[in-house]
Design a protein around this motif. Structure first.
Motif, short mmCIF file in Angstrom:
data_model
loop_
_atom_site.label_atom_id
_atom_site.label_comp_id
_atom_site.label_asym_id
_atom_site.label_seq_id
_atom_site.Cartn_x
_atom_site.Cartn_y
_atom_site.Cartn_z
N ARG A 174 0.84 -1.21 0.00
CA ARG A 174 0.00 0.00 0.00
C ARG A 174 0.87 1.25 0.00
O ARG A 174 0.63 2.18 -0.77
N ARG A 175 1.87 1.26 0.86
CA ARG A 175 2.75 2.43 0.96
C ARG A 175 3.47 2.67 -0.37
O ARG A 175 3.56 3.81 -0.83
N GLN A 176 3.97 1.62 -0.99
CA GLN A 176 4.69 1.78 -2.26
C GLN A 176 3.75 2.26 -3.35
O GLN A 176 4.13 3.13 -4.15
N CYS A 177 2.53 1.74 -3.40
CA CYS A 177 1.55 2.19 -4.41
C CYS A 177 1.23 3.67 -4.22
O CYS A 177 1.17 4.43 -5.20
N GLU A 178 1.00 4.08 -2.96
CA GLU A 178 0.72 5.49 -2.70
C GLU A 178 1.91 6.34 -3.14
O GLU A 178 1.75 7.40 -3.75
N PHE A 179 3.11 5.88 -2.80
CA PHE A 179 4.30 6.64 -3.15
C PHE A 179 4.44 6.79 -4.67
O PHE A 179 4.65 7.89 -5.18
N PRO A 210 2.54 16.71 9.06
CA PRO A 210 2.73 17.28 7.71
C PRO A 210 4.09 16.96 7.07
O PRO A 210 4.23 17.09 5.86
N ALA A 211 5.04 16.51 7.86
CA ALA A 211 6.35 16.16 7.30
C ALA A 211 6.28 14.88 6.48
O ALA A 211 7.19 14.60 5.69
N TYR A 222 -0.50 7.11 3.78
CA TYR A 222 -0.21 5.98 4.65
C TYR A 222 0.69 6.40 5.82
O TYR A 222 0.44 6.04 6.97
N ASP A 223 1.73 7.16 5.52
CA ASP A 223 2.65 7.61 6.57
C ASP A 223 1.98 8.65 7.47
O ASP A 223 2.23 8.68 8.68
N VAL A 233 -1.96 7.82 14.16
CA VAL A 233 -2.20 6.69 15.06
C VAL A 233 -1.20 6.72 16.22
O VAL A 233 -1.57 6.50 17.38
N ARG A 234 0.07 7.00 15.93
CA ARG A 234 1.08 7.10 17.00
C ARG A 234 0.71 8.21 17.99
O ARG A 234 0.84 8.03 19.20
N ALA A 235 0.23 9.34 17.48
CA ALA A 235 -0.17 10.44 18.36
C ALA A 235 -1.37 10.02 19.21
O ALA A 235 -1.41 10.29 20.42
N ALA A 236 -2.34 9.35 18.61
CA ALA A 236 -3.52 8.92 19.35
C ALA A 236 -3.15 7.92 20.45
O ALA A 236 -3.68 7.98 21.56
N LYS A 237 -2.23 7.02 20.15
CA LYS A 237 -1.79 6.03 21.15
C LYS A 237 -0.98 6.67 22.26
O LYS A 237 -0.90 6.14 23.37
N GLU A 238 -0.37 7.79 21.97
CA GLU A 238 0.44 8.48 22.97
C GLU A 238 -0.42 9.11 24.07
O GLU A 238 0.04 9.26 25.20
N VAL A 239 -1.66 9.48 23.77
CA VAL A 239 -2.52 10.14 24.76
C VAL A 239 -2.71 9.28 26.00
O VAL A 239 -2.38 9.72 27.11
N PRO A 240 -3.23 8.05 25.89
CA PRO A 240 -3.39 7.25 27.11
C PRO A 240 -2.06 6.86 27.75
O PRO A 240 -1.96 6.75 28.97
N ARG A 241 -1.02 6.64 26.93
CA ARG A 241 0.29 6.29 27.49
C ARG A 241 0.82 7.43 28.35
O ARG A 241 1.24 7.23 29.49
#
Length: 140
Positions: free
Chosen positions: A38-43, A106-107, A112-113, A119-127
């Motif tokens: 998926r990532r390669q196709c998007e790229f 935005p970087a 996909y990225d 998702v990483r930011a969302a998971k960081e909230v409860p952590r």
């Protein structure tokens, strides 16, 4: 005699028990390959079109982008309670690690990225909440 019952493989069953290459479980390997494709196709599809897309959308969305920027600036210095965060959940760090992860979205060039960064930011909230409020065993 009776025929032995036919054993069918469940379509919803897990394949987590079988090992694949490099010690990865088969399902993990399948997901990793799908993500890579998926990532390669998007790229390959998106990156060559980015300059054209940017030029077409920039003028069309200029007013909306400016409005969003102005609203973000206006709310940037508001206290957490303004956004409905209960006092017991207020972050002493003002959610700085989450803010940093969101600022990095935005970087990333391809969706996909960007999604992965969100998702990483969302998971960081409860952590982060567990780290900053170790005595609070209630979920957010």
């Amino acid at each position: 005699g009776e025929a032995a019952p036919v054993r069918r493989r469940s379509s919803g069953g897990s394949r987590r028990g079988r090992q694949g290459p490099a010690g990865l479980m088969e399902e993990e390997l399948r997901l990793a390959v799908a993500a890579g494709v998926r990532r390669q196709c998007e790229f390959e599809a998106l990156v060559p079109m980015l300059p054209t897309l940017h030029n077409l959308l920039a003028e069309h969305l200029k007013a909306e982008e400016q409005d969003l920027h102005n609203r973000c600036q206006r709310f940037r210095h508001m206290p957490q309670s303004f956004f409905g965060i209960p006092v017991e959940h207020i972050s002493p760090s003002s959610w700085a690690p989450v803010v940093a992860l969101l600022a990095a979205v935005p970087a990333h060039t391809i969706p996909y990225d960007q999604l992965g960064a969100l998702v990483r930011a969302a998971k960081e909230v409860p952590r982060l909440h567990r780290v900053e409020h170790p005595e609070d065993d209630k979920p957010l």
